[in-house]
Scaffold this motif. Structure first.
Motif, PDB file in Angstrom:
ATOM      1  N   GLN A  34       0.806  -1.212   0.000  1.00  0.00           N
ATOM      2  CA  GLN A  34       0.000   0.000   0.000  1.00  0.00           C
ATOM      3  C   GLN A  34       0.841   1.265   0.000  1.00  0.00           C
ATOM      4  O   GLN A  34       0.466   2.269  -0.607  1.00  0.00           O
ATOM      5  CB  GLN A  34      -0.951  -0.027   1.188  1.00  0.00           C
ATOM      6  N   THR A  35       1.975   1.242   0.702  1.00  0.00           N
ATOM      7  CA  THR A  35       2.841   2.432   0.764  1.00  0.00           C
ATOM      8  C   THR A  35       4.292   2.016   0.545  1.00  0.00           C
ATOM      9  O   THR A  35       4.672   0.877   0.839  1.00  0.00           O
ATOM     10  CB  THR A  35       2.717   3.130   2.134  1.00  0.00           C
ATOM     11  N   SER A  36       5.095   2.945   0.054  1.00  0.00           N
ATOM     12  CA  SER A  36       6.483   2.624  -0.295  1.00  0.00           C
ATOM     13  C   SER A  36       7.325   2.221   0.913  1.00  0.00           C
ATOM     14  O   SER A  36       8.289   1.468   0.774  1.00  0.00           O
ATOM     15  CB  SER A  36       7.132   3.826  -0.999  1.00  0.00           C
ATOM     16  N   ASP A  37       6.954   2.699   2.112  1.00  0.00           N
ATOM     17  CA  ASP A  37       7.759   2.336   3.275  1.00  0.00           C
ATOM     18  C   ASP A  37       7.571   0.876   3.680  1.00  0.00           C
ATOM     19  O   ASP A  37       8.334   0.348   4.498  1.00  0.00           O
ATOM     20  CB  ASP A  37       7.436   3.258   4.461  1.00  0.00           C
ATOM     21  N   GLN A  38       6.563   0.177   3.109  1.00  0.00           N
ATOM     22  CA  GLN A  38       6.371  -1.244   3.374  1.00  0.00           C
ATOM     23  C   GLN A  38       7.250  -2.130   2.503  1.00  0.00           C
ATOM     24  O   GLN A  38       7.389  -3.322   2.786  1.00  0.00           O
ATOM     25  CB  GLN A  38       4.908  -1.633   3.147  1.00  0.00           C
ATOM     26  N   VAL A  39       7.839  -1.561   1.457  1.00  0.00           N
ATOM     27  CA  VAL A  39       8.600  -2.364   0.490  1.00  0.00           C
ATOM     28  C   VAL A  39       9.733  -3.156   1.151  1.00  0.00           C
ATOM     29  O   VAL A  39       9.827  -4.382   0.962  1.00  0.00           O
ATOM     30  CB  VAL A  39       9.139  -1.483  -0.655  1.00  0.00           C
ATOM     31  N   PRO A  40      10.636  -2.525   1.921  1.00  0.00           N
ATOM     32  CA  PRO A  40      11.746  -3.298   2.498  1.00  0.00           C
ATOM     33  C   PRO A  40      11.270  -4.431   3.402  1.00  0.00           C
ATOM     34  O   PRO A  40      11.813  -5.542   3.341  1.00  0.00           O
ATOM     35  CB  PRO A  40      12.535  -2.250   3.294  1.00  0.00           C
ATOM     36  N   MET A  41      10.250  -4.202   4.212  1.00  0.00           N
ATOM     37  CA  MET A  41       9.777  -5.227   5.138  1.00  0.00           C
ATOM     38  C   MET A  41       9.201  -6.423   4.390  1.00  0.00           C
ATOM     39  O   MET A  41       9.493  -7.581   4.723  1.00  0.00           O
ATOM     40  CB  MET A  41       8.719  -4.624   6.070  1.00  0.00           C
ATOM     41  N   ILE A  42       8.375  -6.155   3.380  1.00  0.00           N
ATOM     42  CA  ILE A  42       7.738  -7.249   2.648  1.00  0.00           C
ATOM     43  C   ILE A  42       8.751  -8.017   1.818  1.00  0.00           C
ATOM     44  O   ILE A  42       8.744  -9.256   1.791  1.00  0.00           O
ATOM     45  CB  ILE A  42       6.597  -6.702   1.773  1.00  0.00           C
ATOM     46  N   ILE A  43       9.657  -7.322   1.148  1.00  0.00           N
ATOM     47  CA  ILE A  43      10.685  -8.003   0.354  1.00  0.00           C
ATOM     48  C   ILE A  43      11.583  -8.837   1.261  1.00  0.00           C
ATOM     49  O   ILE A  43      11.934  -9.989   0.942  1.00  0.00           O
ATOM     50  CB  ILE A  43      11.525  -6.989  -0.449  1.00  0.00           C
ATOM     51  N   ASN A  44      11.974  -8.301   2.400  1.00  0.00           N
ATOM     52  CA  ASN A  44      12.818  -9.057   3.326  1.00  0.00           C
ATOM     53  C   ASN A  44      12.115 -10.299   3.843  1.00  0.00           C
ATOM     54  O   ASN A  44      12.746 -11.346   4.063  1.00  0.00           O
ATOM     55  CB  ASN A  44      13.238  -8.166   4.510  1.00  0.00           C
ATOM     56  N   SER A  45      10.803 -10.195   4.047  1.00  0.00           N
ATOM     57  CA  SER A  45      10.044 -11.353   4.496  1.00  0.00           C
ATOM     58  C   SER A  45      10.102 -12.466   3.459  1.00  0.00           C
ATOM     59  O   SER A  45      10.264 -13.645   3.805  1.00  0.00           O
ATOM     60  CB  SER A  45       8.596 -10.943   4.770  1.00  0.00           C
ATOM     61  N   PHE A  46       9.982 -12.114   2.181  1.00  0.00           N
ATOM     62  CA  PHE A  46      10.063 -13.122   1.126  1.00  0.00           C
ATOM     63  C   PHE A  46      11.475 -13.675   1.002  1.00  0.00           C
ATOM     64  O   PHE A  46      11.663 -14.869   0.764  1.00  0.00           O
ATOM     65  CB  PHE A  46       9.609 -12.524  -0.205  1.00  0.00           C
ATOM     66  N   MET A  47      12.488 -12.835   1.169  1.00  0.00           N
ATOM     67  CA  MET A  47      13.859 -13.313   1.097  1.00  0.00           C
ATOM     68  C   MET A  47      14.157 -14.292   2.223  1.00  0.00           C
ATOM     69  O   MET A  47      14.857 -15.300   2.019  1.00  0.00           O
ATOM     70  CB  MET A  47      14.824 -12.121   1.156  1.00  0.00           C
ATOM     71  N   ASP A  48      13.620 -14.034   3.409  1.00  0.00           N
ATOM     72  CA  ASP A  48      13.794 -14.960   4.526  1.00  0.00           C
ATOM     73  C   ASP A  48      13.190 -16.322   4.186  1.00  0.00           C
ATOM     74  O   ASP A  48      13.759 -17.372   4.521  1.00  0.00           O
ATOM     75  CB  ASP A  48      13.131 -14.409   5.794  1.00  0.00           C
ATOM     76  N   SER A  49      12.042 -16.298   3.528  1.00  0.00           N
ATOM     77  CA  SER A  49      11.395 -17.547   3.138  1.00  0.00           C
ATOM     78  C   SER A  49      12.250 -18.318   2.143  1.00  0.00           C
ATOM     79  O   SER A  49      12.402 -19.542   2.248  1.00  0.00           O
ATOM     80  CB  SER A  49      10.013 -17.255   2.545  1.00  0.00           C
ATOM     81  N   LEU A  50      12.848 -17.611   1.194  1.00  0.00           N
ATOM     82  CA  LEU A  50      13.711 -18.260   0.198  1.00  0.00           C
ATOM     83  C   LEU A  50      14.970 -18.832   0.828  1.00  0.00           C
ATOM     84  O   LEU A  50      15.473 -19.880   0.421  1.00  0.00           O
ATOM     85  CB  LEU A  50      14.084 -17.260  -0.901  1.00  0.00           C
ATOM     86  N   HIS A  51      15.481 -18.156   1.837  1.00  0.00           N
ATOM     87  CA  HIS A  51      16.708 -18.613   2.506  1.00  0.00           C
ATOM     88  C   HIS A  51      16.454 -19.785   3.445  1.00  0.00           C
ATOM     89  O   HIS A  51      17.416 -20.405   3.921  1.00  0.00           O
ATOM     90  CB  HIS A  51      17.335 -17.459   3.283  1.00  0.00           C
ATOM     91  N   ASN A  52      15.182 -20.069   3.724  1.00  0.00           N
ATOM     92  CA  ASN A  52      14.850 -21.129   4.675  1.00  0.00           C
ATOM     93  C   ASN A  52      14.094 -22.279   4.020  1.00  0.00           C
ATOM     94  O   ASN A  52      13.292 -22.949   4.664  1.00  0.00           O
ATOM     95  CB  ASN A  52      14.014 -20.555   5.829  1.00  0.00           C
ATOM     96  N   ILE A  53      14.384 -22.526   2.745  1.00  0.00           N
ATOM     97  CA  ILE A  53      13.768 -23.655   2.057  1.00  0.00           C
ATOM     98  C   ILE A  53      14.329 -24.952   2.620  1.00  0.00           C
ATOM     99  O   ILE A  53      15.547 -25.146   2.673  1.00  0.00           O
ATOM    100  CB  ILE A  53      14.014 -23.570   0.540  1.00  0.00           C
TER     101      ILE A  53
END
Length: 276
Positions: A34-53
């Protein structure tokens, strides 16, 4: 394509229909930012998921035995059917440590005779590539599901009922969105209300997870209440919820719903069969 694609939309003018479709067809997740300040948090959340396969190329094979027939198989993943052999293989690309994958299926069973002995209904085999284990390829099973010699009318287990409710939430949100897209806001609104009432009456109605499902459905009521709410951005948020529910994505920022951290051992759930 042979990989999952996660999609992200920023702001009100995004094409969430296209982004959601791409994610759904490739077994990824769509996120509405919804807002640009959410971008780092959401992207980092997905990166954490990729790193924990913890596993890739997961294959679950269901083999029905004499007297049992699979009539419903609910999963967003690829299904390979060998109907004559009554064998079905579901392929899941990846599983991360913080996510759970559920396969729901319903069996039609032969009518039980008075003298029928206990017998197997279905066998489940699971194989996966586990990069963090000593042996790369790991097999689980076979697991056998048997029919007891005495018919019982036990109540559906609350855990299974919770999974069924989870899938119903995903399909309900998706159906409500389709109605709202056609400007049938009343139909979508009533669809959500009916599902809320049904979940409240269910065996797992007082389960904490189930209460989160209800909260999310009530949130969707606001998104599709009218054309202004829907077009102003509600459609994006509703599609994000549908995507998260279908793919059982455990999002932590902001926290809408969560599951306990699972192990690969349990990746399917059996719905009670019906005699025919």
């Amino acid at each position: 394509i042979p990989c999952s694609v996660n999609t992200f939309g920023l702001g009100r003018d995004q094409d969430s229909g296209l982004l959601h479709a791409i994610a759904h067809q490739t077994h990824g997740v769509y996120q509405n930012i919804q807002t640009s300040d959410q971008v780092p948090m959401i992207i980092n959340s997905f990166m954490d998921s990729l790193h924990n396969i913890c596993a890739t190329n997961i294959c679950i094979t269901l083999k029905c035995h004499d007297g049992a027939r699979l009539v419903t198989l609910a999963t967003p993943y690829k299904i390979e059917e060998k109907i004559k052999l009554k064998e079905y293989t579901i392929t899941i690309p990846t599983i991360s440590k913080n996510n759970l994958k559920t396969i729901l299926f319903r069996l039609s069973l032969r009518k039980m005779d008075a003298q029928m002995q206990e017998h197997q209904l279905i066998t489940v085999n699971i194989s996966a590539d586990c990069p963090n284990q000593e042996h790369m390829n790991t097999s689980y099973g076979p697991f056998s599901i048997a029919r007891t010699s005495v018919a019982s009318m036990e109540q559906i287990p609350a855990t299974l009922d919770c999974k069924l409710n989870h899938y119903m939430v995903a399909t309900t949100i998706n159906d409500a969105i389709e109605m709202a897209v056609k400007q049938n806001y009343i139909g979508g609104f009533n669809k959500l209300k009916e599902t809320i009432a049904s979940i409240n009456r269910s065996v797992s109605g007082d389960n904490p997870f189930t209460q989160v499902y209800i909260n999310n459905l009530e949130e969707c009521l606001q998104y599709i209440n009218n054309d202004r709410a829907f077009l102003y951005g509600g459609v994006h948020s509703a599609r994000m919820l549908a995507s998260e529910y279908f793919m059982e994505y455990r999002r932590t920022i902001p926290l809408r719903w969560s599951y306990p951290t699972p192990q690969l051992t349990y990746v399917f759930a059996l719905a009670y069969g019906e005699s025919s």
